[in-house]
Design a protein around this motif. Structure first.
Motif, PDB file in Angstrom:
ATOM      1  N   THR A  76       0.613  -1.217   0.085  1.00  0.00           N
ATOM      2  CA  THR A  76       0.140  -0.022  -0.353  1.00  0.00           C
ATOM      3  C   THR A  76       0.912   1.183  -0.160  1.00  0.00           C
ATOM      4  OG1 THR A  76      -0.255   0.245   1.907  1.00  0.00           O
ATOM      5  CG2 THR A  76      -1.830  -1.622   1.389  1.00  0.00           C
ATOM      6  N   LEU A  77       1.987   1.017   0.459  1.00  0.00           N
ATOM      7  CA  LEU A  77       2.639   2.334   0.273  1.00  0.00           C
ATOM      8  C   LEU A  77       3.153   2.410  -1.193  1.00  0.00           C
ATOM      9  CD1 LEU A  77       5.779   1.234   2.737  1.00  0.00           C
ATOM     10  CD2 LEU A  77       4.059   2.788   3.199  1.00  0.00           C
ATOM     11  N   PRO A  78       2.745   3.960  -1.109  1.00  0.00           N
ATOM     12  CA  PRO A  78       3.020   4.990  -2.814  1.00  0.00           C
ATOM     13  C   PRO A  78       4.953   4.814  -3.297  1.00  0.00           C
ATOM     14  CG  PRO A  78       2.808   6.462  -0.850  1.00  0.00           C
ATOM     15  CD  PRO A  78       2.534   5.113  -0.774  1.00  0.00           C
ATOM     16  N   LYS A  85      14.187   9.056  -0.671  1.00  0.00           N
ATOM     17  CA  LYS A  85      13.896   9.824   1.178  1.00  0.00           C
ATOM     18  C   LYS A  85      14.605   8.442   1.974  1.00  0.00           C
ATOM     19  CE  LYS A  85      10.394  12.219   1.115  1.00  0.00           C
ATOM     20  NZ  LYS A  85      11.082  13.453   1.968  1.00  0.00           N
ATOM     21  N   VAL A  86      14.536   8.667   2.998  1.00  0.00           N
ATOM     22  CA  VAL A  86      16.215   7.554   3.765  1.00  0.00           C
ATOM     23  C   VAL A  86      14.105   6.767   5.323  1.00  0.00           C
ATOM     24  CG1 VAL A  86      17.239   8.061   5.936  1.00  0.00           C
ATOM     25  CG2 VAL A  86      17.789   9.666   4.276  1.00  0.00           C
ATOM     26  N   VAL A  87      14.424   5.748   4.928  1.00  0.00           N
ATOM     27  CA  VAL A  87      12.888   5.477   5.801  1.00  0.00           C
ATOM     28  C   VAL A  87      13.666   4.377   6.793  1.00  0.00           C
ATOM     29  CG1 VAL A  87      11.417   3.730   5.407  1.00  0.00           C
ATOM     30  CG2 VAL A  87      11.985   4.804   3.455  1.00  0.00           C
ATOM     31  N   ILE A  88      13.169   4.259   7.671  1.00  0.00           N
ATOM     32  CA  ILE A  88      13.398   3.295   8.895  1.00  0.00           C
ATOM     33  C   ILE A  88      12.768   2.376   8.996  1.00  0.00           C
ATOM     34  CG2 ILE A  88      13.570   3.175  11.117  1.00  0.00           C
ATOM     35  CD1 ILE A  88      13.699   5.789  12.121  1.00  0.00           C
ATOM     36  N   ASP A  89      12.850   1.623   8.535  1.00  0.00           N
ATOM     37  CA  ASP A  89      11.532   0.181   8.857  1.00  0.00           C
ATOM     38  C   ASP A  89      11.665  -0.667   9.381  1.00  0.00           C
ATOM     39  OD1 ASP A  89      10.486  -1.939   7.324  1.00  0.00           O
ATOM     40  OD2 ASP A  89      12.185  -3.295   6.892  1.00  0.00           O
ATOM     41  N   GLN A  90      10.568  -0.500  10.402  1.00  0.00           N
ATOM     42  CA  GLN A  90      10.176  -0.734  11.692  1.00  0.00           C
ATOM     43  C   GLN A  90       9.268  -2.086  11.064  1.00  0.00           C
ATOM     44  OE1 GLN A  90       9.592   3.547  13.235  1.00  0.00           O
ATOM     45  NE2 GLN A  90      10.141   2.185  14.899  1.00  0.00           N
ATOM     46  N   THR A  91       8.565  -2.687  10.409  1.00  0.00           N
ATOM     47  CA  THR A  91       8.145  -3.463  10.383  1.00  0.00           C
ATOM     48  C   THR A  91       8.839  -5.248  10.222  1.00  0.00           C
ATOM     49  OG1 THR A  91       8.671  -4.046   8.152  1.00  0.00           O
ATOM     50  CG2 THR A  91       6.878  -2.361   8.410  1.00  0.00           C
ATOM     51  N   ASN A  92       8.280  -5.823  10.526  1.00  0.00           N
ATOM     52  CA  ASN A  92       8.330  -7.474  11.642  1.00  0.00           C
ATOM     53  C   ASN A  92       7.815  -8.251  10.549  1.00  0.00           C
ATOM     54  OD1 ASN A  92      11.258  -6.711  12.901  1.00  0.00           O
ATOM     55  ND2 ASN A  92       9.352  -5.799  13.947  1.00  0.00           N
ATOM     56  N   TYR A  93       8.830  -9.492  10.195  1.00  0.00           N
ATOM     57  CA  TYR A  93       7.074 -10.944  10.090  1.00  0.00           C
ATOM     58  C   TYR A  93       6.823 -11.646  10.894  1.00  0.00           C
ATOM     59  CZ  TYR A  93       6.751 -15.186   6.322  1.00  0.00           C
ATOM     60  OH  TYR A  93       6.420 -15.818   6.044  1.00  0.00           O
ATOM     61  N   LYS A 109      15.387 -16.907   1.619  1.00  0.00           N
ATOM     62  CA  LYS A 109      16.557 -16.050  -0.024  1.00  0.00           C
ATOM     63  C   LYS A 109      16.044 -14.400   0.361  1.00  0.00           C
ATOM     64  CE  LYS A 109      14.612 -20.012  -2.543  1.00  0.00           C
ATOM     65  NZ  LYS A 109      13.675 -20.471  -3.766  1.00  0.00           N
ATOM     66  N   LEU A 110      15.009 -13.625   0.937  1.00  0.00           N
ATOM     67  CA  LEU A 110      15.092 -12.674   1.265  1.00  0.00           C
ATOM     68  C   LEU A 110      14.625 -11.842   2.730  1.00  0.00           C
ATOM     69  CD1 LEU A 110      15.343 -10.392  -1.242  1.00  0.00           C
ATOM     70  CD2 LEU A 110      12.265 -10.303  -0.940  1.00  0.00           C
ATOM     71  N   THR A 111      15.366 -11.017   2.889  1.00  0.00           N
ATOM     72  CA  THR A 111      14.833 -10.813   4.651  1.00  0.00           C
ATOM     73  C   THR A 111      13.973  -9.553   4.302  1.00  0.00           C
ATOM     74  OG1 THR A 111      16.448  -8.626   3.979  1.00  0.00           O
ATOM     75  CG2 THR A 111      17.382 -10.307   5.046  1.00  0.00           C
ATOM     76  N   SER A 112      13.143  -9.257   4.990  1.00  0.00           N
ATOM     77  CA  SER A 112      11.534  -8.604   5.390  1.00  0.00           C
ATOM     78  C   SER A 112      11.975  -7.474   4.729  1.00  0.00           C
ATOM     79  CB  SER A 112      10.960  -8.084   6.448  1.00  0.00           C
ATOM     80  OG  SER A 112      11.756  -7.767   7.274  1.00  0.00           O
ATOM     81  N   SER A 113      13.198  -6.671   5.134  1.00  0.00           N
ATOM     82  CA  SER A 113      14.197  -5.421   4.771  1.00  0.00           C
ATOM     83  C   SER A 113      14.509  -5.356   2.939  1.00  0.00           C
ATOM     84  CB  SER A 113      15.325  -4.531   5.687  1.00  0.00           C
ATOM     85  OG  SER A 113      14.092  -4.690   7.460  1.00  0.00           O
ATOM     86  N   GLU A 114      14.260  -6.525   2.765  1.00  0.00           N
ATOM     87  CA  GLU A 114      14.909  -6.671   1.420  1.00  0.00           C
ATOM     88  C   GLU A 114      13.963  -6.395   0.574  1.00  0.00           C
ATOM     89  OE1 GLU A 114      19.329  -8.689   0.677  1.00  0.00           O
ATOM     90  OE2 GLU A 114      17.478 -10.009   2.090  1.00  0.00           O
ATOM     91  N   LEU A 115      12.498  -6.896   0.878  1.00  0.00           N
ATOM     92  CA  LEU A 115      10.989  -7.029   0.490  1.00  0.00           C
ATOM     93  C   LEU A 115      11.086  -5.562   0.084  1.00  0.00           C
ATOM     94  CD1 LEU A 115       8.655  -8.508  -0.855  1.00  0.00           C
ATOM     95  CD2 LEU A 115       8.207  -8.606   1.301  1.00  0.00           C
ATOM     96  N   ILE A 116      10.803  -4.844   1.197  1.00  0.00           N
ATOM     97  CA  ILE A 116      10.550  -2.879   1.634  1.00  0.00           C
ATOM     98  C   ILE A 116      10.998  -2.554   1.053  1.00  0.00           C
ATOM     99  CG2 ILE A 116      10.581  -1.400   3.008  1.00  0.00           C
ATOM    100  CD1 ILE A 116       8.204  -2.980   3.230  1.00  0.00           C
ATOM    101  N   GLN A 117      13.223  -2.655   0.760  1.00  0.00           N
ATOM    102  CA  GLN A 117      13.399  -1.994  -0.418  1.00  0.00           C
ATOM    103  C   GLN A 117      13.614  -2.444  -1.922  1.00  0.00           C
ATOM    104  OE1 GLN A 117      17.289   0.618   0.120  1.00  0.00           O
ATOM    105  NE2 GLN A 117      15.579   0.269  -1.710  1.00  0.00           N
ATOM    106  N   GLN A 118      13.262  -3.445  -2.340  1.00  0.00           N
ATOM    107  CA  GLN A 118      12.566  -3.692  -3.618  1.00  0.00           C
ATOM    108  C   GLN A 118      11.389  -3.405  -4.154  1.00  0.00           C
ATOM    109  OE1 GLN A 118      11.553  -8.156  -4.018  1.00  0.00           O
ATOM    110  NE2 GLN A 118      14.320  -8.504  -4.330  1.00  0.00           N
ATOM    111  N   LEU A 120      10.228   0.291  -2.335  1.00  0.00           N
ATOM    112  CA  LEU A 120      10.508   0.864  -2.232  1.00  0.00           C
ATOM    113  C   LEU A 120      12.412   1.068  -3.112  1.00  0.00           C
ATOM    114  CD1 LEU A 120       9.716   2.066   1.581  1.00  0.00           C
ATOM    115  CD2 LEU A 120       8.325   2.707  -0.815  1.00  0.00           C
ATOM    116  N   LYS A 121      11.891   1.302  -4.117  1.00  0.00           N
ATOM    117  CA  LYS A 121      13.726   1.389  -4.870  1.00  0.00           C
ATOM    118  C   LYS A 121      14.091   2.172  -5.011  1.00  0.00           C
ATOM    119  CE  LYS A 121      11.524   1.329 -10.101  1.00  0.00           C
ATOM    120  NZ  LYS A 121      12.257   2.980  -9.913  1.00  0.00           N
TER     121      LYS A 121
END
Length: 267
Positions: A76-78, A85-93, A109-118, A120-121
Motif C-alpha cells: 500500500t506504500l506509494p 527518501k531515507v526510511v526506517i523500516d520498523q516492520t517485522n515478519y 532468500k530475502l529478508t523483510s527489509s530487502e522486500l521493503i527495499q525492493q 521502495l526501489k
C-alpha cells in the motif's frame, strides 16, 4: 534546521516513535489509513512539534520516514513518493498472524527489509527501532552518558542513510550498533537473541496479572554496544524464520489485547 520525522502508522509503534521524536526536539508529521482527522487527539497529546497529515504528506515532509505498519501492508506504500527518501523500516515478519506469508521470506532468500527495499526501489531503507516493544521504546530511552542507556541495532545498504538513522536513534535515547547490510538484517529479526527480550524486564512468577503488568511496564536491563555486537555476531539463522506470539512474553500479549479491546490501537 530542525529535522522532520514522517511517520506512516499511528498504532502503538507509531505513537511511541512520535513521542520519542518530539521529546528530542524533532518535528513530526504522523499519518494513518483513516486520515488526519482521526489523529487530532494524538497530535494534541504530542504538542506543537507534531501535526497530522495524509500518508503522502508524511512522506513529503519527512527528512526521515518511519514505517510503523504491519509488513503485510507494504504494497500500500506509494513507492513513487519515496524517491530519495531515507526510511526506517520498523516492520517485522510474523507469518502466523493473519494470512500474509511469503515463500521467499520463509526460505531465507530475502529478508523483510530487502522486500521493503525492493518495493521502495528509489528510497534508502534502513532496518531499525523494530526489535524493541512499543512499551519499552519509551521507557528505556536515556540521554547520552547515562549508565542505564541501552543499545539498538540497525542494518542497511547505504552508508549515508545509516549515519542519518544512527544520529536520530542516538538523539532519541539509544546507543546504536551496525549489524551490516539489509541482507544481514536476519541477524536482528524476530526469533533472534537481540530481538525484544533483552529490552524487557524479568517478571517474577507468582504475581497477579495486574502486578505483572506493572513490573513489565518498567525498563529492562541496559544492553551495552559490546553486548549487542556479541549477540549479533553469534546469531544463527533462526528456524523457523519470523516471529510468533509464543515467542513474546505472555504479559506483553495480555497488554496488547487489553489495549485492542479498549479500541485504542490505531493503524
Amino acid at each position: 534546521m530542525t529535522q522532520t520525522i514522517g511517520i506512516i502508522g499511528s498504532g502503538l509503534v507509531g505513537k511511541s516513535v512520535a513521542h520519542l521524536a518530539v521529546a528530542a526536539g524533532y518535528k513530526v508529521v504522523i499519518s494513518n489509513s483513516r486520515g488526519p482527522d482521526s489523529l487530532s487527539k494524538l497530535v494534541k497529546e504530542l504538542g506543537p512539534l507534531a501535526r497530522a497529515g495524509s500518508v503522502e504528506e508524511a512522506i513529503a515532509a519527512g527528512d526521515i520516514v518511519s514505517l510503523a505498519i504491519p509488513l503485510a501492508n507494504f504494497k500500500t506504500l506509494p513507492a513513487d513518493k519515496f524517491v530519495g527518501k531515507v526510511v526506517i523500516d520498523q516492520t517485522n515478519y510474523y507469518p502466523g498472524m493473519g494470512d500474509f506469508r511469503r515463500t521467499d521470506l520463509d526460505q531465507g532468500k530475502l529478508t523483510s527489509s530487502e522486500l521493503i527495499q525492493q518495493h521502495l526501489k528509489d528510497a534508502k531503507v534502513v532496518k531499525g527501532i523494530h526489535n524493541i516493544g512499543w512499551i519499552h521504546m519509551q521507557y528505556n530511552a536515556r540521554p547520552k552518558g547515562d549508565a542505564e542507556r541501552t543499545t539498538l541495532p540497525i542494518a542497511g545498504d547505504d552508508a549515508v542513510a545509516k549515519e542519518m538513522i544512527t544520529r536520530f536513534i542516538e538523539a532519541v535515547g539509544y546507543n546504536v550498533v551496525d549489524a551490516g547490510s539489509l541482507a544481514d538484517s536476519w541477524r536482528i529479526e524476530p526469533n533472534t537473541p537481540i530481538y525484544f527480550w533483552p529490552y524487557a524486564p524479568e517478571v517474577p512468577e507468582g504475581l497477579t496479572e495486574q502486578e505483572a503488568k506493572e513490573v513489565y511496564r518498567q525498563r529492562g536491563k541496559p544492553l551495552s554496544p559490546e553486548q549487542a555486537r556479541q549477540l549479533i555476531s553469534t546469531t544463527k539463522s533462526p528456524s523457523p524464520i519470523g516471529g510468533t506470539l509464543e515467542g513474546l512474553p505472555p504479559i506483553h500479549i495480555a497488554l496488547f489485547l487489553e489495549l485492542a479491546s479498549a479500541n485504542t490501537v490505531e493503524g
